[in-house]
Design a protein around this motif. Sequence first.
Motif, PDB file in Angstrom:
ATOM      1  N   LEU A 281      79.259  14.752  29.047  1.00 47.51           N
ATOM      2  CA  LEU A 281      79.457  15.970  29.607  1.00 47.51           C
ATOM      3  C   LEU A 281      80.848  16.385  29.509  1.00 47.51           C
ATOM      4  O   LEU A 281      81.487  17.400  29.180  1.00 47.51           O
ATOM      5  CB  LEU A 281      78.900  16.147  31.153  1.00 47.51           C
ATOM      6  CG  LEU A 281      77.533  16.000  31.302  1.00 47.51           C
ATOM      7  CD1 LEU A 281      77.259  15.831  32.801  1.00 47.51           C
ATOM      8  CD2 LEU A 281      76.856  17.169  30.881  1.00 47.51           C
ATOM      9  N   ILE A 282      81.656  15.330  29.363  1.00 46.41           N
ATOM     10  CA  ILE A 282      83.347  15.584  29.452  1.00 46.41           C
ATOM     11  C   ILE A 282      83.583  16.037  28.124  1.00 46.41           C
ATOM     12  O   ILE A 282      84.425  16.966  27.776  1.00 46.41           O
ATOM     13  CB  ILE A 282      84.154  14.182  29.738  1.00 46.41           C
ATOM     14  CG1 ILE A 282      83.987  13.888  31.354  1.00 46.41           C
ATOM     15  CG2 ILE A 282      85.549  14.414  29.260  1.00 46.41           C
ATOM     16  CD1 ILE A 282      84.422  12.580  31.552  1.00 46.41           C
ATOM     17  N   MET A 283      82.877  15.138  26.909  1.00 44.04           N
ATOM     18  CA  MET A 283      83.425  15.642  25.598  1.00 44.04           C
ATOM     19  C   MET A 283      82.819  17.048  25.270  1.00 44.04           C
ATOM     20  O   MET A 283      83.352  17.667  24.458  1.00 44.04           O
ATOM     21  CB  MET A 283      83.070  14.625  24.666  1.00 44.04           C
ATOM     22  CG  MET A 283      83.449  13.311  24.870  1.00 44.04           C
ATOM     23  SD  MET A 283      85.341  13.224  24.513  1.00 44.04           S
ATOM     24  CE  MET A 283      86.098  13.200  25.977  1.00 44.04           C
ATOM     25  N   PHE A 284      81.557  17.290  25.789  1.00 45.58           N
ATOM     26  CA  PHE A 284      81.018  18.336  25.299  1.00 45.58           C
ATOM     27  C   PHE A 284      81.665  19.771  26.071  1.00 45.58           C
ATOM     28  O   PHE A 284      82.014  20.808  25.447  1.00 45.58           O
ATOM     29  CB  PHE A 284      79.576  18.581  25.906  1.00 45.58           C
ATOM     30  CG  PHE A 284      78.854  19.845  25.756  1.00 45.58           C
ATOM     31  CD1 PHE A 284      78.455  20.405  24.693  1.00 45.58           C
ATOM     32  CD2 PHE A 284      78.592  20.787  26.809  1.00 45.58           C
ATOM     33  CE1 PHE A 284      77.646  21.675  24.208  1.00 45.58           C
ATOM     34  CE2 PHE A 284      77.951  21.891  26.743  1.00 45.58           C
ATOM     35  CZ  PHE A 284      77.526  22.403  25.491  1.00 45.58           C
ATOM     36  N   SER A 285      82.277  19.596  27.285  1.00 44.65           N
ATOM     37  CA  SER A 285      83.013  20.508  28.086  1.00 44.65           C
ATOM     38  C   SER A 285      84.432  20.725  27.475  1.00 44.65           C
ATOM     39  O   SER A 285      84.863  21.916  27.459  1.00 44.65           O
ATOM     40  CB  SER A 285      83.278  20.124  29.544  1.00 44.65           C
ATOM     41  OG  SER A 285      81.993  19.850  30.189  1.00 44.65           O
ATOM     42  N   ILE A 286      84.978  19.733  26.982  1.00 41.64           N
ATOM     43  CA  ILE A 286      86.216  19.868  25.865  1.00 41.64           C
ATOM     44  C   ILE A 286      85.876  20.955  24.864  1.00 41.64           C
ATOM     45  O   ILE A 286      86.902  21.685  24.638  1.00 41.64           O
ATOM     46  CB  ILE A 286      86.767  18.490  25.710  1.00 41.64           C
ATOM     47  CG1 ILE A 286      87.299  17.529  27.032  1.00 41.64           C
ATOM     48  CG2 ILE A 286      87.742  18.549  24.733  1.00 41.64           C
ATOM     49  CD1 ILE A 286      87.714  16.357  26.791  1.00 41.64           C
ATOM     50  N   MET A 287      85.114  20.588  24.252  1.00 42.86           N
ATOM     51  CA  MET A 287      84.636  21.412  23.063  1.00 42.86           C
ATOM     52  C   MET A 287      84.375  22.969  23.323  1.00 42.86           C
ATOM     53  O   MET A 287      84.944  23.744  22.687  1.00 42.86           O
ATOM     54  CB  MET A 287      83.720  20.866  22.284  1.00 42.86           C
ATOM     55  CG  MET A 287      83.752  19.475  21.496  1.00 42.86           C
ATOM     56  SD  MET A 287      85.290  19.484  20.656  1.00 42.86           S
ATOM     57  CE  MET A 287      84.773  20.377  19.027  1.00 42.86           C
ATOM     58  N   ILE A 288      83.618  23.150  24.234  1.00 44.52           N
ATOM     59  CA  ILE A 288      83.440  24.256  24.723  1.00 44.52           C
ATOM     60  C   ILE A 288      84.834  25.174  25.306  1.00 44.52           C
ATOM     61  O   ILE A 288      84.896  26.333  25.008  1.00 44.52           O
ATOM     62  CB  ILE A 288      82.349  24.456  26.060  1.00 44.52           C
ATOM     63  CG1 ILE A 288      80.924  23.875  25.590  1.00 44.52           C
ATOM     64  CG2 ILE A 288      82.158  25.881  26.446  1.00 44.52           C
ATOM     65  CD1 ILE A 288      80.474  24.632  24.175  1.00 44.52           C
ATOM     66  N   LEU A 289      85.467  24.503  26.076  1.00 46.59           N
ATOM     67  CA  LEU A 289      86.740  24.860  26.394  1.00 46.59           C
ATOM     68  C   LEU A 289      87.715  25.244  25.503  1.00 46.59           C
ATOM     69  O   LEU A 289      88.155  26.349  25.390  1.00 46.59           O
ATOM     70  CB  LEU A 289      87.555  24.051  27.559  1.00 46.59           C
ATOM     71  CG  LEU A 289      86.932  23.938  29.019  1.00 46.59           C
ATOM     72  CD1 LEU A 289      87.609  22.627  29.655  1.00 46.59           C
ATOM     73  CD2 LEU A 289      87.201  25.305  29.536  1.00 46.59           C
ATOM     74  N   THR A 290      87.893  24.338  24.274  1.00 42.55           N
ATOM     75  CA  THR A 290      88.556  24.814  23.265  1.00 42.55           C
ATOM     76  C   THR A 290      88.000  25.894  22.517  1.00 42.55           C
ATOM     77  O   THR A 290      88.876  26.866  21.616  1.00 42.55           O
ATOM     78  CB  THR A 290      88.790  23.590  22.297  1.00 42.55           C
ATOM     79  OG1 THR A 290      87.543  23.085  21.902  1.00 42.55           O
ATOM     80  CG2 THR A 290      89.522  22.430  22.925  1.00 42.55           C
ATOM     81  N   THR A 291      86.964  26.260  22.543  1.00 44.50           N
ATOM     82  CA  THR A 291      86.383  27.479  21.994  1.00 44.50           C
ATOM     83  C   THR A 291      86.838  28.698  22.471  1.00 44.50           C
ATOM     84  O   THR A 291      87.109  29.989  21.620  1.00 44.50           O
ATOM     85  CB  THR A 291      84.764  27.441  22.045  1.00 44.50           C
ATOM     86  OG1 THR A 291      84.087  26.453  21.613  1.00 44.50           O
ATOM     87  CG2 THR A 291      84.277  28.874  21.370  1.00 44.50           C
ATOM     88  N   TYR A 292      87.111  28.716  23.788  1.00 46.25           N
ATOM     89  CA  TYR A 292      87.793  29.910  24.337  1.00 46.25           C
ATOM     90  C   TYR A 292      89.030  30.080  24.559  1.00 46.25           C
ATOM     91  O   TYR A 292      89.810  31.072  24.970  1.00 46.25           O
ATOM     92  CB  TYR A 292      86.844  30.206  25.427  1.00 46.25           C
ATOM     93  CG  TYR A 292      85.333  30.433  25.400  1.00 46.25           C
ATOM     94  CD1 TYR A 292      84.807  31.659  24.874  1.00 46.25           C
ATOM     95  CD2 TYR A 292      84.431  29.440  25.823  1.00 46.25           C
ATOM     96  CE1 TYR A 292      83.609  31.766  24.551  1.00 46.25           C
ATOM     97  CE2 TYR A 292      83.137  29.523  25.417  1.00 46.25           C
ATOM     98  CZ  TYR A 292      82.503  30.847  24.892  1.00 46.25           C
ATOM     99  OH  TYR A 292      81.495  30.827  24.735  1.00 46.25           O
ATOM    100  N   THR A 293      89.902  28.825  24.334  1.00 49.32           N
ATOM    101  CA  THR A 293      91.301  28.801  24.770  1.00 49.32           C
ATOM    102  C   THR A 293      92.068  29.172  23.435  1.00 49.32           C
ATOM    103  O   THR A 293      93.182  29.193  23.137  1.00 49.32           O
ATOM    104  CB  THR A 293      91.599  27.658  25.132  1.00 49.32           C
ATOM    105  OG1 THR A 293      91.138  26.386  24.678  1.00 49.32           O
ATOM    106  CG2 THR A 293      91.290  27.479  26.818  1.00 49.32           C
ATOM    107  N   LYS A 294      91.160  28.839  22.158  1.00 57.79           N
ATOM    108  CA  LYS A 294      91.967  29.068  20.691  1.00 57.79           C
ATOM    109  C   LYS A 294      92.404  30.450  20.626  1.00 57.79           C
ATOM    110  O   LYS A 294      91.692  31.368  21.085  1.00 57.79           O
ATOM    111  CB  LYS A 294      91.164  28.600  19.768  1.00 57.79           C
ATOM    112  CG  LYS A 294      90.603  27.152  19.691  1.00 57.79           C
ATOM    113  CD  LYS A 294      90.177  26.779  18.025  1.00 57.79           C
ATOM    114  CE  LYS A 294      89.187  27.772  17.775  1.00 57.79           C
ATOM    115  NZ  LYS A 294      87.572  27.464  18.108  1.00 57.79           N
ATOM    116  N   THR A 295      93.556  30.697  20.082  1.00 53.27           N
ATOM    117  CA  THR A 295      94.137  31.927  19.922  1.00 53.27           C
ATOM    118  C   THR A 295      93.446  32.699  18.616  1.00 53.27           C
ATOM    119  O   THR A 295      93.351  33.845  18.515  1.00 53.27           O
ATOM    120  CB  THR A 295      95.634  32.056  19.760  1.00 53.27           C
ATOM    121  OG1 THR A 295      95.846  31.354  18.356  1.00 53.27           O
ATOM    122  CG2 THR A 295      96.388  31.242  20.940  1.00 53.27           C
TER     123      THR A 295
END
Length: 265
Positions: free
Chosen positions: A106-120
């Motif tokens: 869950l931690i690793m999956f969440s990190i990838m999802i967060l980076t999807t929406y925080t990338k410029t």
Amino acid sequence: MGIANVIPGVSGGTIAIIFNIYDELMECITINIKTIFKHLNFLIPLGIGMICGIIGLSKLMEILFDNFPTQTYFAFVGIIIGSLPLMFSKVKANGKIDLKSIISFLIMFSIMILTTYTKTDKEAGEVLFTTLNFNSFLILFFSMALASATMIIPGVSGSMLLIVLGMYKTIMFEVINNRNIPLLIPSALGGIVGILLGAKLIRVLLEKFPKITYMGIIGLLIGSAYQLVYQSGINFDFNLFISILIMCLMAVIIYLFSLSEIKGE
């Protein structure tokens, strides 16, 4: 492995496992000169093959991204899907899935999802640097160090991390395709440092926490698949139908390649 490391979502470490060279590769990645010389017959053809794969495919990847972005991204999703059974077999070999493993996933999956929406930039990044200065040196060095460290982890794609960092097109198209030698220097230095540190890290994690590590890798993989779909510029038209067919084909091909490893042969 060189081809795999150019393709976002595909792990060079997974390819090494599929071709049964991963254990020897991990033994070779060291600063011990005696160990390196002992394995030269293994390292020289492997190194030449990787260089040829990277140089040969990077131009093709540029063409595919420019002309067939949706189909290309969905092909990468298929590659990730096809590699999941191999990763789950690694988890199964180390016992039943427990709470710690689920939390790791869950931690690793969440990190990838967060980076999807925080990338410029969700389009795999523009070419950010064409000349070498202090700023470009540091960014190229640390980007390649991180990407190379993940490159040898089964299931984790170094190229996918470059996309997350917005550096994929700079490294693949400007540094490799255009043979930008000044930018190649910090990229190569970062790659060497990353491989050495990454090999040490993965040895420790897989020895002490194999099940938790593999579940974390699966979280990264599934999160990467979501990122690729998000980046693909998906439209509900005939191209989507073709893209899904390509995705399924790639998933089957990768699964068949890894079948013998899954069965423990």
